[in-house]
Write a protein that holds these residues in place. Structure first.
Motif, short mmCIF file in Angstrom:
data_model
loop_
_atom_site.label_atom_id
_atom_site.label_comp_id
_atom_site.label_asym_id
_atom_site.label_seq_id
_atom_site.Cartn_x
_atom_site.Cartn_y
_atom_site.Cartn_z
N VAL A 168 0.79 -1.32 0.00
CA VAL A 168 -0.17 0.02 -0.09
C VAL A 168 0.85 1.19 -0.07
O VAL A 168 0.68 2.21 -0.59
CB VAL A 168 -1.00 -0.04 1.38
N ALA A 169 2.09 1.10 0.74
CA ALA A 169 2.92 2.35 0.79
C ALA A 169 3.46 2.63 -0.79
O ALA A 169 3.59 3.86 -0.97
CB ALA A 169 4.12 2.02 1.63
N ILE A 170 3.65 1.65 -1.49
CA ILE A 170 4.10 1.80 -2.88
C ILE A 170 2.87 2.24 -3.80
O ILE A 170 3.31 2.96 -4.73
CB ILE A 170 4.51 0.52 -3.33
N SER A 171 1.70 1.92 -3.74
CA SER A 171 0.55 1.85 -4.67
C SER A 171 -0.66 2.41 -3.85
O SER A 171 -1.25 1.52 -3.18
CB SER A 171 0.30 0.87 -5.54
N LYS A 172 -1.14 3.44 -4.07
CA LYS A 172 -2.51 3.89 -3.70
C LYS A 172 -3.69 2.86 -4.02
O LYS A 172 -4.72 2.65 -3.52
CB LYS A 172 -2.76 5.11 -4.04
N ASP A 173 -3.33 2.52 -5.21
CA ASP A 173 -4.41 1.75 -5.98
C ASP A 173 -4.54 0.31 -5.34
O ASP A 173 -5.78 -0.20 -5.22
CB ASP A 173 -3.88 1.31 -7.53
N PHE A 174 -3.45 -0.12 -4.75
CA PHE A 174 -3.66 -1.55 -3.93
C PHE A 174 -4.24 -1.14 -2.83
O PHE A 174 -4.98 -2.12 -2.46
CB PHE A 174 -2.09 -1.82 -3.82
N GLY A 175 -4.01 -0.15 -2.05
CA GLY A 175 -5.09 0.21 -0.97
C GLY A 175 -6.56 0.29 -1.52
O GLY A 175 -7.44 -0.37 -0.34
N ARG A 176 -6.97 0.97 -2.32
CA ARG A 176 -8.22 0.77 -2.76
C ARG A 176 -8.50 -0.54 -3.11
O ARG A 176 -10.02 -1.05 -2.62
CB ARG A 176 -8.45 1.76 -4.05
N PHE A 177 -7.72 -1.32 -3.59
CA PHE A 177 -8.27 -2.74 -4.00
C PHE A 177 -8.54 -3.47 -2.76
O PHE A 177 -9.44 -4.54 -2.68
CB PHE A 177 -7.23 -3.30 -4.73
N LEU A 178 -7.78 -3.23 -1.51
CA LEU A 178 -7.87 -4.14 -0.57
C LEU A 178 -9.32 -3.46 0.19
O LEU A 178 -10.03 -4.29 0.84
CB LEU A 178 -6.69 -3.68 0.42
N ASP A 179 -9.50 -2.44 0.07
CA ASP A 179 -10.95 -1.72 0.66
C ASP A 179 -11.97 -2.55 0.00
O ASP A 179 -12.97 -3.16 0.77
CB ASP A 179 -11.09 -0.27 0.50
N THR A 180 -11.75 -2.91 -1.47
CA THR A 180 -13.16 -3.68 -1.87
C THR A 180 -13.00 -5.32 -1.64
O THR A 180 -14.01 -5.82 -1.39
CB THR A 180 -12.68 -3.72 -3.59
N VAL A 181 -11.73 -5.62 -1.21
CA VAL A 181 -11.40 -6.91 -0.90
C VAL A 181 -12.24 -7.11 0.50
O VAL A 181 -12.97 -8.14 0.92
CB VAL A 181 -9.88 -7.29 -0.78
N LEU A 182 -12.05 -6.03 1.43
CA LEU A 182 -12.75 -6.13 2.66
C LEU A 182 -14.27 -6.04 2.51
O LEU A 182 -14.92 -6.87 3.52
CB LEU A 182 -12.36 -4.94 3.50
N VAL A 183 -14.75 -5.51 1.84
CA VAL A 183 -16.36 -5.62 1.53
C VAL A 183 -16.68 -6.94 1.11
O VAL A 183 -17.65 -7.43 1.35
CB VAL A 183 -16.63 -4.35 0.37
N PHE A 184 -15.91 -7.60 0.12
CA PHE A 184 -16.20 -8.93 -0.38
C PHE A 184 -16.29 -9.65 1.04
O PHE A 184 -17.03 -10.75 1.10
CB PHE A 184 -15.18 -9.34 -1.51
#
Length: 263
Positions: A168-184
């Motif tokens: 996540v420190a390298i990529s903001k997009d990965f952080g947003r992806f993890l937020d989606t994964v948490l919803v799933f």
């Protein structure tokens, strides 16, 4: 092999102190203070209970446990997992000013966020258990087993945080992806529904380590099932945690120079 976690243990008092500081900082200047740590999750539990128990008319007991109590305990476990994972994976990025401007031992940051959320979780857990002790006829020595599941959850979150925080420190997009994964994961973890409804497909859901914690809470409070009574599932969970810890240690050491330049 576990240099990161050796540093965590060496600086365990710092982690504890910083996690308490996070609590004070989070609620500084608010009228209710730490009480907000109870108000928000209790309101969410009440809303979900109304929707699924009243609105959807699905409030039948689950294996003899009252639906509201069964739902509430599952939600309490989920809040710990969700909040701990969400804050730990963003710990490097959210503290980038601290990392860039001071010689800070950044390896401790995921653990600080996890412990901070765990302290808030303990407040909610104690309140919920006190309420259930007077309203649900399920009090037993198995309630002490929750301490084991809390330890298991902390180790799982530490592994997940160690793996995801550098990414996540390298990529903001990965952080947003993890937020989606948490919803799933929220809807795929049996919080509002019983895994018994899935029949032969239940084994797939059990691959989700979050289920081990949520079901463990319910087994401890309602069903008087010890974790030692399901040795293979317990072994699977700890193998997953061990692999996450190894991967987290590896990623931190390999990616530290990269994300320090990017932050």
């Amino acid at each position: 092999m576990f240099d990161v976690y050796k540093e965590l243990w060496t600086r365990r008092r710092m982690v504890h102190t910083l996690s308490l500081h996070e609590m004070k900082r989070e609620y500084a200047g608010t009228l209710l203070g730490f009480a907000w740590g109870l108000v928000n999750p209790l309101m969410r539990i009440a809303v979900f209970w109304f929707v699924f128990s009243i609105g959807a008319r699905a409030g039948r007991p689950v294996d003899g446990a009252p639906f509201f109590a069964w739902l509430a305990i599952g939600m309490v476990a989920w809040f710990m997992l969700n909040d701990g994972f969400r804050s730990s994976n963003k710990s490097f990025r959210s503290k980038r000013s601290l990392i860039k401007n001071t010689p800070f031992p950044i390896a401790v940051l995921p653990a600080v966020q996890i412990l901070y959320n765990y302290y808030m979780h303990l407040i909610l857990l104690v309140v919920m258990l006190v309420v259930m002790a007077f309203t649900v006829d399920s009090f037993s020595a198995y309630w002490l087993q929750i301490l084991y599941y809390d330890f298991a959850a902390l180790m799982l979150l530490l592994g997940l945080g160690s793996v995801t925080a550098p990414l996540v420190a390298i990529s903001k997009d990965f952080g947003r992806f993890l937020d989606t994964v948490l919803v799933f994961l929220f809807w795929m973890t049996p919080i509002f529904w019983s895994i018994d409804n899935l029949g032969k497909y239940a084994a797939i859901i059990k691959l989700n380590p979050f289920h081990y914690i949520v079901q463990g809470y319910r087994d401890s409070v309602f069903f008087k099932v010890g974790f030692w009574e399901q040795p293979l599932y317990t072994l699977y969970f700890w193998v997953v945690v061990f692999l996450l810890l190894i991967l987290g240690n590896y990623l931190y050491k390999r990616m530290k120079p990269i994300f320090l330049d990017i932050l």
